[in-house]
Design a protein around this motif. Sequence first.
Motif, PDB file in Angstrom:
ATOM      1  N   ILE A 161       0.847  -1.182   0.000  1.00 34.21           N
ATOM      2  CA  ILE A 161       0.000   0.000   0.000  1.00 34.21           C
ATOM      3  C   ILE A 161       0.888   1.240   0.000  1.00 34.21           C
ATOM      4  O   ILE A 161       1.877   1.309   0.729  1.00 34.21           O
ATOM      5  CB  ILE A 161      -0.923   0.006   1.238  1.00 34.21           C
ATOM      6  N   GLU A 162       0.554   2.222  -0.814  1.00 34.64           N
ATOM      7  CA  GLU A 162       1.313   3.469  -0.857  1.00 34.64           C
ATOM      8  C   GLU A 162       1.025   4.285   0.401  1.00 34.64           C
ATOM      9  O   GLU A 162      -0.114   4.345   0.873  1.00 34.64           O
ATOM     10  CB  GLU A 162       0.907   4.265  -2.097  1.00 34.64           C
ATOM     11  N   SER A 163       2.058   4.922   0.963  1.00 36.26           N
ATOM     12  CA  SER A 163       1.863   5.749   2.157  1.00 36.26           C
ATOM     13  C   SER A 163       2.420   7.149   1.936  1.00 36.26           C
ATOM     14  O   SER A 163       3.521   7.326   1.412  1.00 36.26           O
ATOM     15  CB  SER A 163       2.532   5.111   3.381  1.00 36.26           C
ATOM     16  N   ILE A 164       1.630   8.140   2.355  1.00 44.43           N
ATOM     17  CA  ILE A 164       2.011   9.541   2.236  1.00 44.43           C
ATOM     18  C   ILE A 164       1.885  10.143   3.633  1.00 44.43           C
ATOM     19  O   ILE A 164       0.804  10.150   4.224  1.00 44.43           O
ATOM     20  CB  ILE A 164       1.099  10.290   1.249  1.00 44.43           C
ATOM     21  N   ILE A 165       3.001  10.637   4.167  1.00 39.85           N
ATOM     22  CA  ILE A 165       3.088  11.012   5.570  1.00 39.85           C
ATOM     23  C   ILE A 165       3.483  12.487   5.696  1.00 39.85           C
ATOM     24  O   ILE A 165       4.438  12.937   5.053  1.00 39.85           O
ATOM     25  CB  ILE A 165       4.122  10.151   6.317  1.00 39.85           C
ATOM     26  N   PHE A 166       2.772  13.230   6.533  1.00 41.31           N
ATOM     27  CA  PHE A 166       3.043  14.647   6.767  1.00 41.31           C
ATOM     28  C   PHE A 166       3.411  14.831   8.241  1.00 41.31           C
ATOM     29  O   PHE A 166       2.696  14.358   9.126  1.00 41.31           O
ATOM     30  CB  PHE A 166       1.810  15.481   6.427  1.00 41.31           C
ATOM     31  N   CYS A 167       4.537  15.535   8.493  1.00 40.26           N
ATOM     32  CA  CYS A 167       4.973  15.715   9.867  1.00 40.26           C
ATOM     33  C   CYS A 167       5.401  17.161  10.109  1.00 40.26           C
ATOM     34  O   CYS A 167       5.863  17.844   9.187  1.00 40.26           O
ATOM     35  CB  CYS A 167       6.117  14.758  10.199  1.00 40.26           C
ATOM     36  N   PRO A 168       5.235  17.656  11.328  1.00 38.16           N
ATOM     37  CA  PRO A 168       5.747  18.985  11.660  1.00 38.16           C
ATOM     38  C   PRO A 168       7.236  19.077  11.338  1.00 38.16           C
ATOM     39  O   PRO A 168       7.965  18.081  11.457  1.00 38.16           O
ATOM     40  CB  PRO A 168       5.491  19.092  13.166  1.00 38.16           C
ATOM     41  N   ASP A 169       7.698  20.258  10.959  1.00 38.73           N
ATOM     42  CA  ASP A 169       9.087  20.357  10.497  1.00 38.73           C
ATOM     43  C   ASP A 169      10.108  20.197  11.615  1.00 38.73           C
ATOM     44  O   ASP A 169      11.308  20.077  11.339  1.00 38.73           O
ATOM     45  CB  ASP A 169       9.331  21.664   9.732  1.00 38.73           C
ATOM     46  N   ASP A 170       9.665  20.169  12.886  1.00 38.26           N
ATOM     47  CA  ASP A 170      10.603  19.894  13.974  1.00 38.26           C
ATOM     48  C   ASP A 170      10.475  18.473  14.515  1.00 38.26           C
ATOM     49  O   ASP A 170      10.950  18.160  15.603  1.00 38.26           O
ATOM     50  CB  ASP A 170      10.415  20.898  15.107  1.00 38.26           C
ATOM     51  N   THR A 171       9.832  17.597  13.730  1.00 40.71           N
ATOM     52  CA  THR A 171       9.764  16.169  14.099  1.00 40.71           C
ATOM     53  C   THR A 171      11.176  15.610  14.243  1.00 40.71           C
ATOM     54  O   THR A 171      12.063  15.959  13.451  1.00 40.71           O
ATOM     55  CB  THR A 171       8.995  15.391  13.014  1.00 40.71           C
ATOM     56  N   PRO A 172      11.429  14.754  15.240  1.00 35.59           N
ATOM     57  CA  PRO A 172      12.776  14.185  15.383  1.00 35.59           C
ATOM     58  C   PRO A 172      13.305  13.636  14.057  1.00 35.59           C
ATOM     59  O   PRO A 172      12.613  12.910  13.343  1.00 35.59           O
ATOM     60  CB  PRO A 172      12.564  13.074  16.420  1.00 35.59           C
ATOM     61  N   GLU A 173      14.529  13.983  13.751  1.00 33.28           N
ATOM     62  CA  GLU A 173      15.112  13.668  12.448  1.00 33.28           C
ATOM     63  C   GLU A 173      15.104  12.174  12.163  1.00 33.28           C
ATOM     64  O   GLU A 173      14.840  11.748  11.039  1.00 33.28           O
ATOM     65  CB  GLU A 173      16.540  14.208  12.369  1.00 33.28           C
ATOM     66  N   ILE A 174      15.368  11.361  13.186  1.00 36.89           N
ATOM     67  CA  ILE A 174      15.408   9.923  12.941  1.00 36.89           C
ATOM     68  C   ILE A 174      14.054   9.413  12.476  1.00 36.89           C
ATOM     69  O   ILE A 174      13.963   8.518  11.625  1.00 36.89           O
ATOM     70  CB  ILE A 174      15.896   9.145  14.181  1.00 36.89           C
ATOM     71  N   ASN A 175      12.969  10.000  12.997  1.00 37.16           N
ATOM     72  CA  ASN A 175      11.637   9.583  12.576  1.00 37.16           C
ATOM     73  C   ASN A 175      11.389   9.924  11.112  1.00 37.16           C
ATOM     74  O   ASN A 175      10.855   9.113  10.347  1.00 37.16           O
ATOM     75  CB  ASN A 175      10.562  10.240  13.436  1.00 37.16           C
TER      76      ASN A 175
END
Length: 412
Positions: A161-175
């Motif tokens: 399944i294709e996944s498209i993920i949006f995160c705040p720009d200060d999300t931990p880099e490793i994530n």
Amino acid sequence: MQSNANLVTERPTFVSHLECGLTGERYEADRLHGLSAAGRPLLVRYDLPAVRAALTKEALAQRPRDLWRWRELLPVRDTANIVSLGENETPLVTLDRTGERLAARAPIVKDEGRLPTGSFKARGLVMAISMAKALGVETIAMPTNGNAGAAAAAYATRAGIESIIFCPDDTPEINVREIAAQGGRVYRVNGLIDDCGKIVGEGAKANGWFDLSTLKEPYRIEGKKTMGLELAEQFGWELPDAIFYPTGGGTGLIGMWKAFDELEAIGFIGSRRPRMYAVQASGCAPIVRAFEAGERHAERWEDAHTLAAGIRVPKAVGDFLILDAVRESGGKALAVGDPAIVAAVEEAAKDGLLLCPEGGATLAAYERALADGEIGRDEQVVLFNCATGLKYPMPDKSRTLDRHGAIDLAGL
């Protein structure tokens, strides 16, 4: 029994219908659903008398100890739709030195960092993605503060399944990097998680993505409730006195409360419940504010900020379900500051256990509740560590040696 028996053995399933968590309106099972007509989460309901007749503690004990051993209380009907990366039962770790320091019965940590992708988000997302596969979804989209996106990307990739993920720009880099490494298309957004959620909603309407946001589909709760199922068995079918749970969207707290009711209905436990403590950061505490005000719904928290990114959720769609569980249990919603979170992580490390910041928040909240007399010193308390501490920055306390010079071995 072979180690993957829970994944390949066909077992009877007992889903009867879905139900709006707010209004009780019924929805047909085995159809693709988002929120209810009231804009609230749908809950999966089971034919619990039939489960009671079909499942015994003895039969359960013979199965491999993973999430899928609870098939009779899970929504996936066909083993062909199970998507798995090895969702093992997580251990209980006693913080003995912490108990001695606090002159209290040692708190117990349920360490969810041992799960695939290193967090308890694996529980919810393995179920959501398995059901998405069963219901023919081709593309999922979701907002994340980090760990949920990583789990979604991993399971979606495994399911094709294709996944498209949006995160705040200060999300931990490793994530951010693990989401991309595990096949997700990831975007950094200059905003908070609910701002990311708005983009997901707009994209779902425009592009036909399935919105996998927290509680906007029915099945993440079913995966997360396995924390409560496991805990009950690990405690010999007697629940602890209190549970401290890091609360952003609150799916796990809601799920565990649901699990306890289902376990009672099938005769595995009695009516006694733990007090549920929803733990938030003082920089983002909408549930705490609503609890203290006696409200059933929580208004959005403006200017949300905390180092514990996983609980930085300004507004939760399942707010009333969190607050209902906390109040029905006789618990509370508590907020702790970032300095207390950092100190708690350092203290737990003295017991040999690396907590994530959100896990640290539960220890900090427990310490405060203990000092305030909210928790008795002889009570059995469980704290949830929601991710491995290895994903988060740690202070560098190393020292250097020059191997070419004289080394004071006695001083090392």
